[in-house]
Design a protein around this motif. Structure first.
Motif, PDB file in Angstrom:
ATOM      1  N   PRO A 115       9.783  34.051  35.353  1.00 48.17           N
ATOM      2  CA  PRO A 115       8.558  34.720  35.798  1.00 48.17           C
ATOM      3  C   PRO A 115       7.407  34.537  34.825  1.00 48.17           C
ATOM      4  CG  PRO A 115      10.105  36.325  34.930  1.00 48.17           C
ATOM      5  CD  PRO A 115      10.829  35.014  34.962  1.00 48.17           C
ATOM      6  N   SER A 116       6.191  34.539  35.375  1.00 51.38           N
ATOM      7  CA  SER A 116       4.941  34.510  34.603  1.00 51.38           C
ATOM      8  C   SER A 116       4.905  33.363  33.605  1.00 51.38           C
ATOM      9  CB  SER A 116       4.724  35.850  33.880  1.00 51.38           C
ATOM     10  OG  SER A 116       4.646  36.906  34.800  1.00 51.38           O
ATOM     11  N   ARG A 117       5.284  32.178  34.058  1.00 52.27           N
ATOM     12  CA  ARG A 117       5.254  30.999  33.203  1.00 52.27           C
ATOM     13  C   ARG A 117       3.928  30.270  33.402  1.00 52.27           C
ATOM     14  NH1 ARG A 117       8.002  31.631  29.216  1.00 52.27           N
ATOM     15  NH2 ARG A 117       7.910  29.380  28.838  1.00 52.27           N
ATOM     16  N   PRO A 118       3.360  29.683  32.317  1.00 49.74           N
ATOM     17  CA  PRO A 118       2.099  28.938  32.449  1.00 49.74           C
ATOM     18  C   PRO A 118       2.315  27.630  33.207  1.00 49.74           C
ATOM     19  CG  PRO A 118       2.987  28.732  30.235  1.00 49.74           C
ATOM     20  CD  PRO A 118       3.848  29.739  30.932  1.00 49.74           C
ATOM     21  N   PRO A 119       1.242  26.958  33.587  1.00 46.38           N
ATOM     22  CA  PRO A 119       1.375  25.696  34.322  1.00 46.38           C
ATOM     23  C   PRO A 119       2.228  24.680  33.561  1.00 46.38           C
ATOM     24  CG  PRO A 119      -0.888  26.459  34.409  1.00 46.38           C
ATOM     25  CD  PRO A 119      -0.169  27.371  33.461  1.00 46.38           C
TER      26      PRO A 119
END
Length: 280
Positions: free
Chosen positions: A53-57
């Motif tokens: 979850p909530s990982r950067p590009p």
């Protein structure tokens, strides 16, 4: 040595006028195209889950992942149709009910005018969020109820605008002239005045769209209309607001599309009204 040309205020204004319609079309067209063609482009499989979850590009996710580990790009492509459709439907409800009521108040006797406007004032006094909370408490949580209530909340403001425009001195002069020619109430108010009110109604609708979008986003926060797992842009912004600094794309991309939709719509309406004023 060739002298340098300097831009004059007139040339700068002319350039701005030439670019303004294209900017409006781009700003309005990008979110609309994303909403309409996004599901076809992304396919029918949906955003899926399974990533962190909530990982950067990166790592196969061009815009990263949301708080549930779903691909943000797929969410954005799938989530535009619901929010755009709901907002436009709510605006249509507000206009469909508010315009006849405003015309009725403008063309009726004083007692009927007072009854209509004072009743609408009562509805105008109720906070929108309070109405949505009452809706949630009574168990009416589906999208149809949400769109209907969001539209009804716009009726008092639309009716007041229509009544004020219909009672303007210029409008009343034309109305009296038409009445002296033998035209009835329906012709005067539903045919003549309806055309005259097109410009202020279009301007009001452009400014009212952000209000409707705010109501829909607030309703989704209360659990109305759409589930929290929906890819709807408003739901996506509300659900991931705490990840704004750790994964900004999940909030900024749908927020940018909604902002582009509102700004582009307003610019296009302003352009159309400006051309109407300058037309011979």
């Amino acid at each position: 040595m060739t002298p340098r040309r300097t831009a004059t205020p007139a040339s700068t204004a002319a350039t701005a006028r030439r670019w303004r319609p294209w900017a409006a079309l781009v700003l309005l067209g990008v979110p609309l195209l994303t909403a309409l063609a996004g599901p076809w482009t992304a396919g029918d499989d949906g955003p899926g889950e399974g990533a962190l979850p909530s990982r950067p590009p990166g790592g196969g996710h061009p815009l990263g992942t949301d708080v549930l580990g779903r691909d943000v790009l797929a969410l954005v492509l799938h989530g535009g149709a619901s929010v755009v459709g709901s907002a436009l439907a709510a605006l249509a409800v507000g206009l469909a009910a508010g315009v006849p009521l405003g015309l009725l108040a403008a063309g009726a006797r004083h007692g009927v005018d007072e009854a209509v406007m004072r009743t609408l004032d009562l509805f105008l006094a109720f906070p929108g969020l309070l109405v949505l909370m009452t809706l949630a408490a009574t168990g009416h949580r589906d999208r149809l109820w949400l769109v209907a209530v969001a539209g009804v909340l716009q009726v008092p403001a639309v009716a007041r605008l229509v009544r004020a425009a219909a009672l303007a001195p210029g409008s009343r002069t034309v109305v009296e002239a038409l009445r002296m020619q033998g035209h009835g109430w329906a012709y005067v108010h539903l045919r003549h005045l309806a055309r005259e009110l097109a410009a202020p109604l279009a301007t009001d609708a452009g400014g009212r769209l952000p209000v409707v979008l705010y109501l829909l986003a607030s309703a989704n926060f209360l659990g109305l209309g759409l589930p929290a797992s929906s890819p709807d842009w408003a739901v996506l912004i509300e659900r991931n607001r705490d990840a704004l600094f750790t994964q900004p794309a999940v909030v900024l991309v749908p927020a940018g599309l909604l902002t582009s939709l509102c700004v582009g719509g307003n610019l296009l309406v302003d352009r159309a009204l400006a051309r109407r004023r300058t037309a011979p």
